[in-house]
Design an enzyme around this catalytic site. Structure first.
Site, PDB file in Angstrom:
ATOM      1  N   THR A 108     -25.120   8.795 -53.997  1.00  0.00           N
ATOM      2  CA  THR A 108     -23.689   8.670 -54.296  1.00  0.00           C
ATOM      3  C   THR A 108     -23.348   7.240 -54.699  1.00  0.00           C
ATOM      4  OG1 THR A 108     -23.014  10.512 -52.882  1.00  0.00           O
ATOM      5  CG2 THR A 108     -21.363   8.836 -53.343  1.00  0.00           C
ATOM      6  N   ASN A 122     -28.311  20.809 -57.508  1.00  0.00           N
ATOM      7  CA  ASN A 122     -28.380  20.918 -56.056  1.00  0.00           C
ATOM      8  C   ASN A 122     -27.988  22.289 -55.526  1.00  0.00           C
ATOM      9  OD1 ASN A 122     -25.755  19.870 -57.036  1.00  0.00           O
ATOM     10  ND2 ASN A 122     -25.142  20.142 -54.902  1.00  0.00           N
ATOM     11  N   GLN A 175     -32.124  15.493 -56.107  1.00  0.00           N
ATOM     12  CA  GLN A 175     -32.909  16.659 -55.727  1.00  0.00           C
ATOM     13  C   GLN A 175     -34.286  16.694 -56.378  1.00  0.00           C
ATOM     14  OE1 GLN A 175     -32.054  18.695 -53.391  1.00  0.00           O
ATOM     15  NE2 GLN A 175     -29.888  18.250 -53.167  1.00  0.00           N
ATOM     16  N   SER A 196     -31.979   9.585 -53.728  1.00  0.00           N
ATOM     17  CA  SER A 196     -31.493   9.727 -52.355  1.00  0.00           C
ATOM     18  C   SER A 196     -32.683   9.933 -51.426  1.00  0.00           C
ATOM     19  CB  SER A 196     -30.538  10.919 -52.254  1.00  0.00           C
ATOM     20  OG  SER A 196     -30.064  11.057 -50.938  1.00  0.00           O
ATOM     21  N   HIS A 246     -32.818  10.883 -48.140  1.00  0.00           N
ATOM     22  CA  HIS A 246     -32.849  11.928 -47.109  1.00  0.00           C
ATOM     23  C   HIS A 246     -33.175  13.310 -47.644  1.00  0.00           C
ATOM     24  CE1 HIS A 246     -28.744  13.889 -47.527  1.00  0.00           C
ATOM     25  NE2 HIS A 246     -28.572  12.815 -48.262  1.00  0.00           N
ATOM     26  N   THR A 260     -26.418  -7.358 -46.646  1.00  0.00           N
ATOM     27  CA  THR A 260     -27.721  -7.508 -46.006  1.00  0.00           C
ATOM     28  C   THR A 260     -28.572  -6.262 -46.252  1.00  0.00           C
ATOM     29  OG1 THR A 260     -26.755  -8.874 -44.273  1.00  0.00           O
ATOM     30  CG2 THR A 260     -28.891  -7.870 -43.807  1.00  0.00           C
ATOM     31  N   CYS A 281     -21.366  18.571 -49.501  1.00  0.00           N
ATOM     32  CA  CYS A 281     -20.189  17.726 -49.758  1.00  0.00           C
ATOM     33  C   CYS A 281     -18.932  18.546 -50.036  1.00  0.00           C
ATOM     34  CB  CYS A 281     -20.466  16.803 -50.941  1.00  0.00           C
ATOM     35  SG  CYS A 281     -21.822  15.651 -50.638  1.00  0.00           S
TER      36      CYS A 281
END
Length: 383
Positions: free
Chosen positions: A75, A156, A184, A203, A205, A245, A330
């Protein structure tokens, strides 16, 4: 949650495996230095580790190390890519963007902002029932003032693969840039992403890394950098495109997850196809429609609509058997039909009752496909 519930929502997220969790914990508790601290060993070791992770991700994409910037996920990567090009578009007078109507909200909403707040013109292509665009469909919309084409790699909700590699080859000799949301597809079909795609969002995850880490590839064209301007300010990290950071522990988790997934990809693909076949075979005595082109889809995402059967009712009925979804996490709070299936032009009942099954084979658990099919058959009214 009961241990018997099979996990079939891997397109939403995957589990962090123990080897990845161990790496993350190590870089949180043992090697906790700030990669920006260059006056002592703690910081220098963190900096070296981040450089190693960056080089690995770049190598998987056929890119240069410095072309990878770390973000919090796809995102944020999408927002940096899309909103970060706005100043260049305004400066050059190229304020036309081509995309599809089936993109993730993380692409659609930034583009709608550019349209509504900054007077960009955005073409939203409808893909038709297959859910797949052709290169010709896209090129027909490209004009001399087209700044960008933004197209998802793997949808997705349906798992349909878009021809992003072929499109990249068609656009590389033009001034039009190509952005690909590869949330994906990264890891599963990374070979497609080695094409000359200008901007790629990743992404972590979706491939077993922790939530909150991803990357944006900003590929050069010759000596020319992607003409991005920062959308956030506050530091010089990540070529000033993503200040703050660096989350070293999460970066190392992404590195470990990507390496682990690459090592098992062939087995993963074989097992994903096997589960898909097992599910479809079990459902042979039910009435269902596959939403999207099954000939151009990844093996681990399957979108089905069952005739005369409410998706919500089926989810409630099987909640003790399997975890599945009606679409993107989402938008799961909305009861509106899937914007993806609607944009494909599917009938309202079919679009409203689409169910997404998605799996990471080693994380599914015990899934009784035959018992699931019996539940569907029991709930489905006679034709």
């Amino acid at each position: 949650m009961s241990a018997v519930v099979a996990y079939l929502d891997a397109a939403a997220t995957t589990r962090v495996e123990s080897n990845v969790a161990d790496v993350v914990l190590h870089w949180m508790t043992e090697e906790f230095g700030n990669a920006g601290s260059r006056t002592h060993e703690y910081g220098l070791r963190a900096k070296k580790a981040v450089a190693e992770a960056r080089a690995y991700l770049a190598s998987t994409l056929g890119a240069q190390t410095e072309e990878v910037i770390f973000t919090s996920g796809a995102t944020e990567s999408n927002n940096i890519a899309l909103l970060g090009l706005a100043a260049h578009g305004e400066k050059t007078g190229r304020k036309h963007i081509v995309t599809s109507a089936i993109e993730h909200k993380a692409v659609l909403e930034p583009l709608e902002h550019l349209r509504d707040a900054r007077d960009f013109e955005v073409d939203f292509i409808q893909p038709g029932p297959s859910g797949r665009l052709t290169v010709e469909d896209v090129l027909a919309r490209v004009r001399p003032d087209t700044l960008l084409v933004s197209l998802m790699h793997v949808n997705n909700e349906t798992g349909v693969i878009q021809p992003v590699a072929e499109l990249a080859q068609a656009l590389v000799m033009t001034p039009t840039l190509l952005h690909v949301d590869a949330a994906q597809g990264y890891g599963k079909r990374t070979e497609d992403l080695a094409a000359p795609i200008d901007l790629i969002s990743i992404s972590g995850h979706k491939v077993g890394a922790p939530k909150g880490i991803g990357a944006l590839l900003t590929r050069r064209r010759g000596w020319n950098k992607a003409p991005l301007e920062p959308i956030m300010y506050g530091g010089g990290q990540e070529r000033k495109l993503r200040p703050g950071t660096l989350p070293v522990a999460l970066i190392m988790g992404l590195y470990e997850a990507a390496r682990s997934f690459h090592a098992q990809r062939d087995r993963w693909e074989s097992d994903a196809y096997a589960l898909r076949e097992r599910l479809l075979t079990a459902l042979e005595k039910t009435r269902y429609t596959i939403n999207g082109d099954p000939e151009h889809s990844v093996p681990h995402i399957l979108n089905l609509s069952f005739d005369k059967l409410s998706a919500e009712a089926l989810i409630v009925r099987i909640k003790d058997q399997a975890a599945i979804a009606t679409g993107s996490a989402c938008t799961s709070a909305s009861y509106a039909p899937s914007h993806v299936l609607t944009a494909m032009g599917l009938p309202k009942e079919q679009a409203s009752n689409g169910l997404r099954f998605s799996w990471f084979p080693a994380q599914v658990g015990e899934f009784d496909a035959e018992a699931f099919a019996k539940t569907v058959a029991y709930m489905q009214p006679d034709a």
